[in-house]
Design a protein around this motif. Structure first.
Motif, short mmCIF file in Angstrom:
data_model
loop_
_atom_site.label_atom_id
_atom_site.label_comp_id
_atom_site.label_asym_id
_atom_site.label_seq_id
_atom_site.Cartn_x
_atom_site.Cartn_y
_atom_site.Cartn_z
N SER A 1 42.36 8.53 41.52
CA SER A 1 42.73 7.76 40.33
C SER A 1 44.22 7.44 40.31
O SER A 1 44.74 6.86 41.25
CB SER A 1 42.30 8.48 39.06
OG SER A 1 40.93 8.72 39.09
N ARG A 2 44.97 7.88 39.28
CA ARG A 2 46.38 7.50 39.20
C ARG A 2 47.24 8.20 40.26
O ARG A 2 48.38 7.82 40.49
CB ARG A 2 46.92 7.80 37.78
CG ARG A 2 47.25 9.23 37.51
CD ARG A 2 47.40 9.53 36.04
NE ARG A 2 48.63 9.06 35.44
CZ ARG A 2 49.77 9.76 35.40
NH1 ARG A 2 49.83 10.95 35.99
NH2 ARG A 2 50.82 9.29 34.79
N GLU B 1 39.42 16.09 37.40
CA GLU B 1 40.66 16.82 37.68
C GLU B 1 40.68 18.19 37.02
O GLU B 1 41.24 19.16 37.54
CB GLU B 1 41.81 15.95 37.14
CG GLU B 1 43.18 16.52 37.22
CD GLU B 1 44.13 15.82 36.25
OE1 GLU B 1 43.69 15.33 35.20
OE2 GLU B 1 45.33 15.79 36.57
N TYR C 1 48.33 11.95 30.16
CA TYR C 1 47.57 10.83 30.75
C TYR C 1 46.08 11.08 30.52
O TYR C 1 45.67 12.20 30.23
CB TYR C 1 47.90 10.66 32.24
CG TYR C 1 47.78 11.93 33.07
CD1 TYR C 1 46.55 12.40 33.53
CD2 TYR C 1 48.91 12.70 33.36
CE1 TYR C 1 46.45 13.56 34.27
CE2 TYR C 1 48.81 13.88 34.10
CZ TYR C 1 47.58 14.29 34.56
OH TYR C 1 47.46 15.45 35.28
N GLN D 1 41.41 12.23 34.70
CA GLN D 1 41.36 11.57 36.01
C GLN D 1 40.15 12.06 36.82
O GLN D 1 39.72 13.20 36.67
CB GLN D 1 42.63 11.89 36.80
CG GLN D 1 43.90 11.49 36.09
CD GLN D 1 44.04 9.99 35.96
OE1 GLN D 1 44.01 9.27 36.95
NE2 GLN D 1 44.16 9.51 34.73
#
Ligand SMILES: OC[C@H]1O[C@H](O[C@H]2O[C@H](CO)[C@@H](O)[C@H](O)[C@H]2O)[C@H](O)[C@@H](O)[C@@H]1O
Length: 607
Positions: A200-201, A560, A576, A579
């Motif tokens: 992901s990020r 995550e 955030y 993820q």
């Protein structure tokens, strides 16, 4: 720490640079008048707590991308805004050209740009992060490797494990030739070997994540991919002197929990590759020095008058983290003095160095991030990792025939064990507690004086991490296992990170794969049947929740982090959105299935 030493860090400021661009090299000379170096222009005595420490220079590209990030926030607004996206962009042209085009954009008084103009600018002058990396099939990937998870008898679980194994293909990348040729246009660092990213990020390699990625790769029999990851990390040590938090230009000012020696040992155990050991050894010795010198090391005198050295996290940075520039700026907005802001920024970056970003573990006031005090804490887990590093280096030196190095690191490990027993261990509670350094404590010169009241007796999963290395002592393991069982951390779906629900991601109710793994493996290695049963119980809970989230959330994704209070829920909180991917979760599930298997009649659904 003496004042003479402190001033070395404030010696080389370039007054022509903007506040943000000023940096202080680690090795600058000490003769310059310190008062002339104060960035904040406030006399140090007017700061309640002022910042001290080195600052590693950042790049002009990173500084420019921080401006892009700030403009993007003002232009697009905070909804679904991820600041990291903007420091991961690369340039299509040289920086001066792109800067000029950005400066030419019409801006409102608050600095925003018409969204369509800003999008046009981004499209014309920038590339997205995905362009820096190419998908690459790992050279040693086989759809069903021979001898894969022999103890898994349940066909549904076996099929799922094969899907998790196949995720290595999705997460495998090679840094593109463009980055290798024109690294000045990219924040991604030019690593030579293919990488496995978290997902992901997180499109770049992370230091401590790589340990659990490698544990999974070993289960998947992907030894060459595992070695490539290690070689990249060794290259980082050769370039920077330490392994970076992640492979980005904006991560050069800090490291992460040091687990490279553990990676080398695990790969060596499976491959007996002496070339790997010979290449790794000098790098590991260099890394050991990084964690045991300068700002990272603290001397403390115990109750019996013995002086010990222990290590702490201490980022070489005192500004907002570039990947979260807008967030950190906002966090520190209420702090008015620059000298105090810099202190807060260093504490934030140091918490990121710990891998536990963020957690009440580092905070004086659990609801206020500006009270982070990471650098004033001696962490149990960091010192466990360095203790393990010392044992690992001693072993690797021995097999390489370097007897004196081997003995030297054996001695270092013995000294750290004593230090950990004196400073962290609490016999009554059966746990190791972080130790808070009190600035006003009765300190002789550079040496803190130990006092039981500075052990932080709050419950964190990190209080049990020494189990991972200290499993040889059965009586001790028994005591610690009992303490873990009654701690309140063991929940329906695994071990919680803490007992405080702070909305930070390294707190309750989140459970993280690396924490489950170290605790479970420590209990297994102890050889005690009771401890093993507890380990198996935690592992089964963890596998179930990973399985059910993967199957039931319609996205077939590994997460995550997970909410350990209920089976089948992924985690949240932090700065955030949740993820997926996800390197270390995949690695830990595969490692657990390798260790414990899965019986044919054991239902993988939540019970
Ligand atoms: O962008 C915010 C922070 O993100 C990273 O931290 C989290 O993800 C990492 C990758 O999985 C993981 O290693 C870390 O433990 C997580 O908390 C990054 O490492 C931070 O430095 C960064 O500020």
């Amino acid at each position: 720490m003496s004042d003479a030493y402190r001033w070395q860090w404030n010696c080389n400021e370039d007054k022509d640079l903007s506040h943000r661009e000023r940096t202080i090299p680690l090795d600058c000379a000490s003769e310059i008048d310190p008062s002339a170096m104060d960035v904040s222009a406030e006399p140090a005595h007017s700061c309640k707590l002022s910042d001290h420490g080195p600052v590693v220079p950042t790049t002009p590209l990173v500084i420019f991308l921080e401006r892009i990030q700030e403009t993007a926030l003002k232009t697009f607004g905070p909804m679904k805004f991820d600041p990291k996206l903007y420091v991961d962009l690369s340039l299509k042209f040289d920086l001066p050209i792109v800067k000029q085009a950005f400066n030419d954009l019409a801006k409102t008084a608050n600095g925003s740009v018409l969204p369509s103009d800003f999008n046009d600018f981004l499209n014309k002058y920038m590339n997205g992060a995905e362009k820096d990396l190419e998908y690459v099939k790992p050279i040693d990937f086989i759809a069903e490797p021979e001898g894969f998870l022999p103890k898994v008898a349940h066909q549904g679980v076996k099929n799922w494990a094969l899907e998790v194994h196949s995720l290595w293909k999705n997460l495998s990348r090679k840094v593109s030739d463009k980055v290798l040729k024109h690294s000045e246009l990219h924040t991604l660092l030019p690593l030579k070997h293919p990488v496995i990213i978290p997902g992901s990020r997180f499109q770049e390699v992370y230091y401590w994540d790589s340990y659990w990625v490698i544990r999974g790769l070993l289960t998947s029999k992907m030894y060459e991919t595992a070695k490539g990851i290690i070689f990249n990390l060794i290259d980082l040590i050769e370039t920077y002197g330490y392994v970076l938090n992640g492979a980005r230009a904006y991560y050069t000012n800090r490291s992460q929990p040091p687990l490279l020696s553990s990676m080398v040992i695990e790969v060596y155990k499976q491959t007996h590759d002496m070339d790997l050991v010979k290449k790794a050894l000098p790098a590991l010795i260099k890394e050991h020095k990084f964690w045991n010198s300068g700002i990272h090391v603290v001397a403390i005198e115990d109750a019996q008058g013995t002086i010990h050295n222990l290590s702490r996290y201490y980022a070489m940075w005192n500004k907002p983290r570039p990947e979260s520039f807008t967030i950190d700026t906002e966090t520190a907005i209420k702090i008015l003095k620059n000298c105090e802001k810099e202190k807060v920024y260093r504490e934030i970056a140091s918490a990121a160095e710990s891998g536990w970003d963020f957690s009440t573990r580092w905070m004086k006031d659990t609801s206020d991030l500006t009270t982070l005090s990471t650098t004033m804490i001696l962490p149990v887990d960091l010192n466990t990792f360095i203790y393990k590093m010392e044992l690992d280096i001693s072993f690797l030196a021995k097999v390489s025939g370097k007897t004196s190095d081997s003995l030297q690191f054996k001695e270092a490990s013995k000294a750290r064990k004593k230090a950990m027993d004196a400073v962290f261990w609490n016999k009554e509670k059966g746990q190791w507690f972080d130790y808070w350094l009190d600035p006003d404590s009765n300190r002789k010169e550079d040496v803190y004086t130990w006092d039981a009241k500075y052990q932080n007796q709050d419950i964190f999963a990190s209080n049990f991490i020494p189990l991972w290395v200290r499993f040889q002592d059965k009586t001790l393991v028994k005591k610690v296992a009992q303490s873990l069982q009654s701690s309140g951390l063991i929940r329906a779906a695994g071990v919680a990170t803490s007992l405080t629900n702070s909305s930070q991601q390294w707190d309750f109710p989140n459970g993280w794969a690396p924490l489950q793994h170290m605790i479970v493996e420590g209990l297994v290695l102890s050889g005690s049947e009771e401890a093993k049963l507890l380990a198996k119980d935690i592992a089964i809970k963890w596998i179930r929740t990973n399985y059910v989230v993967y199957k039931n959330k319609n996205v077939n994704a590994m997460h995550e982090k997970y909410d350990v209070t209920k089976c089948g829920e992924f985690g949240g909180g932090g700065e955030y959105v949740p993820q997926t991917g996800f390197g270390w979760s995949n690695g830990v599930v595969l490692a657990f299935l390798e260790e414990f298997g899965w019986a044919q009649d054991l239902d993988p659904q939540c019970q």
